[in-house]
Motif scaffolding. Sequence first.
Motif, PDB file in Angstrom:
ATOM      1  N   LEU A 621      -7.478   0.519   3.580  1.00 23.19           N
ATOM      2  CA  LEU A 621      -6.260   1.259   3.291  1.00 23.19           C
ATOM      3  C   LEU A 621      -5.673   0.724   1.997  1.00 23.19           C
ATOM      4  N   GLY A 622      -5.200   1.680   1.134  1.00 20.63           N
ATOM      5  CA  GLY A 622      -4.647   1.280  -0.145  1.00 20.63           C
ATOM      6  C   GLY A 622      -3.426   2.082  -0.500  1.00 20.63           C
ATOM      7  N   THR A 623      -2.731   1.620  -1.523  1.00 25.15           N
ATOM      8  CA  THR A 623      -1.526   2.302  -1.993  1.00 25.15           C
ATOM      9  C   THR A 623      -1.834   3.361  -3.032  1.00 25.15           C
ATOM     10  N   ALA A 624      -3.098   3.479  -3.433  1.00 22.66           N
ATOM     11  CA  ALA A 624      -3.510   4.490  -4.406  1.00 22.66           C
ATOM     12  C   ALA A 624      -4.944   4.887  -4.093  1.00 22.66           C
ATOM     13  N   VAL A 630      -4.095  -2.750   0.745  1.00 22.93           N
ATOM     14  CA  VAL A 630      -3.294  -2.948   1.963  1.00 22.93           C
ATOM     15  C   VAL A 630      -4.180  -3.551   3.050  1.00 22.93           C
ATOM     16  N   ILE A 631      -5.280  -2.907   3.331  1.00 20.89           N
ATOM     17  CA  ILE A 631      -6.287  -3.425   4.267  1.00 20.89           C
ATOM     18  C   ILE A 631      -7.627  -3.368   3.538  1.00 20.89           C
ATOM     19  N   GLU A 632      -8.248  -4.541   3.335  1.00 17.32           N
ATOM     20  CA  GLU A 632      -9.516  -4.579   2.626  1.00 17.32           C
ATOM     21  C   GLU A 632     -10.599  -3.843   3.403  1.00 17.32           C
ATOM     22  N   LEU A 633     -11.546  -3.315   2.644  1.00 16.02           N
ATOM     23  CA  LEU A 633     -12.662  -2.610   3.263  1.00 16.02           C
ATOM     24  C   LEU A 633     -13.432  -3.566   4.164  1.00 16.02           C
ATOM     25  N   SER A 655       6.604   5.685   2.058  1.00 19.55           N
ATOM     26  CA  SER A 655       5.507   5.476   1.099  1.00 19.55           C
ATOM     27  C   SER A 655       4.266   6.243   1.536  1.00 19.55           C
ATOM     28  N   VAL A 656       3.483   6.582   0.551  1.00 16.26           N
ATOM     29  CA  VAL A 656       2.224   7.283   0.814  1.00 16.26           C
ATOM     30  C   VAL A 656       1.094   6.265   0.762  1.00 16.26           C
ATOM     31  N   TYR A 657       0.229   6.264   1.781  1.00 18.63           N
ATOM     32  CA  TYR A 657      -0.925   5.367   1.849  1.00 18.63           C
ATOM     33  C   TYR A 657      -2.196   6.205   1.931  1.00 18.63           C
ATOM     34  N   TYR A 658      -3.292   5.564   1.432  1.00 18.87           N
ATOM     35  CA  TYR A 658      -4.555   6.303   1.312  1.00 18.87           C
ATOM     36  C   TYR A 658      -5.644   5.554   2.059  1.00 18.87           C
ATOM     37  N   SER A 659      -6.259   6.259   3.003  1.00 14.27           N
ATOM     38  CA  SER A 659      -7.424   5.690   3.689  1.00 14.27           C
ATOM     39  C   SER A 659      -8.614   5.739   2.727  1.00 14.27           C
ATOM     40  N   ILE A 660      -9.450   4.680   2.754  1.00 12.30           N
ATOM     41  CA  ILE A 660     -10.632   4.619   1.890  1.00 12.30           C
ATOM     42  C   ILE A 660     -11.841   4.267   2.749  1.00 12.30           C
TER      43      ILE A 660
END
Length: 832
Positions: A621-624, A630-633, A655-660
Motif C-alpha cells: 500500500l502506498g500514498t501514490a 505505507v505497507i511494503e510489498l 487521504s487517498v491510498y493506492y493498493s499495489i
Amino acid sequence: VVVWLMAHDLHNQTATDSVVFLTDSSPPTLSDLTLVINSERVVLFNTEQLADLVFEFQSQDEHSGLEWLEWSIGTSRRGSDIALGLVVIDHNVSSCAPPACICAKPLNAPCQNTHYTVSLSSLPRQLLHHDHDYFLSVTANNNAGLRALQEVQFTVDVSPPYGGTVIDNVQPSADLNFQSSLLHRYSWSGFVDGDSEVRYYQVYVGSSCLAKEKFTHPPQTMVNTTTRSSGQVTHSLPGTYYVTVAAVNNAFLVSTPVCSDGLTVDRTPPSVSEVVVNNTRTIPGVAKDGVGNVWYVDAARQRSLVQAPSAACMRRAALGPDKISTVPVRLTRRAATATVPNSVCMEAGNATFELFLSTPNALIASWRSADGESQVRTHSVAVTTTTNSSLGVVVPLFETYLSRRTALHEYSTQGLEQGRTVYLHVRAENNAQLSTQVTIGPIHVDATPPSINGTLTVVWNYAEARLQLSVAHGTFRDGGSAAPLSYSLAVGESVSDDRVLAFTTWRSSPACSAGDQMCFVVTASQLSTALHSGHWYYAFLRGTNAAGVSATLNAKYRHTAGVPSVGYVADVAPTQSTLEHPAALDFTQEDVDVCLSGTPWSVRWSGFTHPSDRVAFAAGLGTAPGTDDVIELRPVTHDTTWTLDTSNVSLRTGSVYYSIVRASNLAGSVQASSDGCRLMGDPNGLLGKALVLDGDIAGVDVNVQMSSETVGVTWRAPAELYVARVYWKLQQVLPAQVNLTHYQPVANTGTLLQRHAAMVVGNWYRSVMRFCSADVCYGEIASSGFLVSALPAPMSVSAVYNVSARSVFVSWTPFDLANGRAHVEFYEVAIG
C-alpha cells in the motif's frame, strides 16, 4: 754416261753429237702409305666417312725421277677389284725445297713433289662391307722402269662402340647420389668396341645430361677428351650435376652417350618442422620467427600469424625461430595460414613451448621434414629426461629409414607414467649426411582432470538478453599444474546435448563477476537456436587444464521468455451482504473509491499472467501510484485477492491510498497500482448525522396521515458519506414489523413521494433508507413512523406566544366529520 758421235764427210767436214744417259739400277722409294681422316691416321673407318677419307704416301726417285704412280684397292693383296687409279705427278713445281720436293740428277729433269694425297670419296660405298679387310696398294714406276710397291691393310667398321656405365664416384666405390663436398669425382666402365676398339672418350659435366647430337668427331669445344676412365671437377656452387660420357672408336664412330644418375651437392641440412605430439596442449603465447613475423600459439599448440603486429606486440613477442618452426601452422578451410588480429597478441604472454601430455604411457608424435636438395634419408628419435638427447634416456635413440617422398612421419612409444617430465628429440639426416635435430619440451605427463567443488548457477538476464553462468572462484582446481585453467561453455537440451551452443572456449566477464564469483556471459545472438519459454535446458561449464584434461559442471535451467503481463488492481471490501440482509457495511466486488476507517483493507487483482511460468505475487500500500511507502510489498499466498494488515500503520481520514501488486517470475517482475481509495471516518458516527422525515415537506416530520395509498419521505445525509446512491423501502411497524417493499433505488433528490396501496388505516408505518457511496452502502436509517388515520387532518394550526404572559395561544380548524367514519374523543396539544 756420255756417248759422243763424230761424223766426217768427203770434204772432211765433221759433225759431233752426244747423248747423255743415266744408268739407274735402284727403284723409286715409296713409304708412309697411310689412310687419313681429318688429319688422323686410321686403319679402319666407316662408310659414312668416305667423304673425308684420303690416303697419303711419300714417293721419289732422285736418280731418274718418277714416271707414274698407280693405286688400287682390292679384297686381296695387290688386288684391284674394288678400285684402281693413277696419281697425278706434278712436274710443274715452280720452286723446289727438299725434302718436300726433289729434282732428279739428269740435267733439266723436272722436279717432283715427294708427298702425295689421294681422296677416296669416290669409292663405291656399296662395295665396302662392315667388318671386312681390304688392301690398298700403291705402285711407283721410275723413268728407268723400275718399280716400288707398298701395301696397307684396312678394315671397314660401321658400328660405334657399345655404351657402358657412368657413376658419380671413383670405382670400385659405389655410386653417390648426394654429398656435401664440392669436389665431384666420377668414373666409367663398360664402353667396348669389338671391331676397332675404343680410341678415346668424350666427357661432359653439367647441370643436365648432354644430348647425343653434341657428341661428334672431331669433338665440340664443350666436351673434354681423355683416354682415362675417371675424372674429377670442383663445383663452385651446390646443385645437381650429371656426367655424360661417350666412347669414340678407331673408325671415329661415337657411341651413344651415357649419363650418370646425377650427384646432388647439398651444403644445407634438412629441416624438421611442425612437430605434433598427440594429446598435448600448451599455454598460449606469442613468439617471433627469424624473419620478423609474429605468431600466436594457441592452447592446442597451433600457430596463427598475427596480422599487422604493433610495435608493442613486437616487443612482447620473444624471438624463438628455432622453437616456433616446430609448432604446426593452423590452416583455414582453404588451406591458407590462419591469422589473428593484433589484439590477440596484446592479451597473450610469451610462448613457453611447454607441453602437457594427457595420455600416460603413450607418446605419439608426427612431424614434417624436408630437404629440397638431397632429400631426407633417415630420422632418429629419442625421449629423455633432459634437453640432451644422450642423457637421461627414457626411450633409447632409434633410427628409421623412410621414403624420400614421405612428408609426414610418425613415431610412438610407451613407458611414460603420470607426473613425469620428458623431452622429445627428433633428428633428420639427408642423403648428403647433413643432419638437423630439434628438441620438443619439456613435456609434462598429466592425465588427472581438475577437481570440482561447487555448483553452477544459471540465470537469464532479461535486461541484457544474455545467459549468465556463475561459479565461485576455486570451484575448479588442478593439482597437476600451476598453469591456469581454460574454460569452455555449452548449452543443450539434455545432459548429453550441446546443440544450442557447442562447447566453445570462453572467458569470464568482468561485467557480472564480483567478489569470489566468476561469471560467464552468453548473449542471445551467440546461441545457435533461440531459447523457448518453459523449456528446460542444461548449461555446461568445462574447466580444462594445460594438458587438455577437463572436468565438466552442469546445471539444469528452465527458461522463461518474458515477464508476466501487467494486470488490473482494485480496492475491494472483504465481506459481502445483500440490501435485504445488510451487515454493518455492504461492499461490492467492484473497485471501490471510498474505504471505511477501521475496516480491513482488501485488494483484488487479475490479468497478471504468463503462458508458461508460475507467477508469484506480492501486495502493498502506498500514498501514490507505484509506491509501497505505507505497507511494503510482501509475498502473498493467494493469486487473486489479499487483505492487508493495517493495524500497525496510521492512516489519515480523507487521504487517498493506492493498493499495489507485484507479479514475478524467473524473468523478472511487473507491478500495478489501483486507482486509489479515499479513507472515510467512522460510518456509524457519520450516519447518526443523517435525517429521515415522514412526509414530503422538507424539514417537516408527519406522524399521522389520512392517505393509505401515498407515502412521502424527505432526507438529508452528511457530505462525508459521499452519497451517490439511495435505496428506500416501506416497512410496517405496528401491529407487526413487516417489509411491505424491497429496497428500491430512488433518485438522490432528498424528497420522495411514492404511491403504495397496501397500507391499512390504523397501522403504523415508516420509511427505511440506505445511503451508498459509489462503492459502499452504509447501515439502515429509518424515519420515526406515521399513523394512517381515517379522519382528515386539520386544515391549519396556529400558535401565538404572549411574551408578557408567558403563554401560548393555540388554535386550529376542527376535523371534518362529514364522512361519519371516525369519532374525535379529544384533542391533544403539545408544544415543543
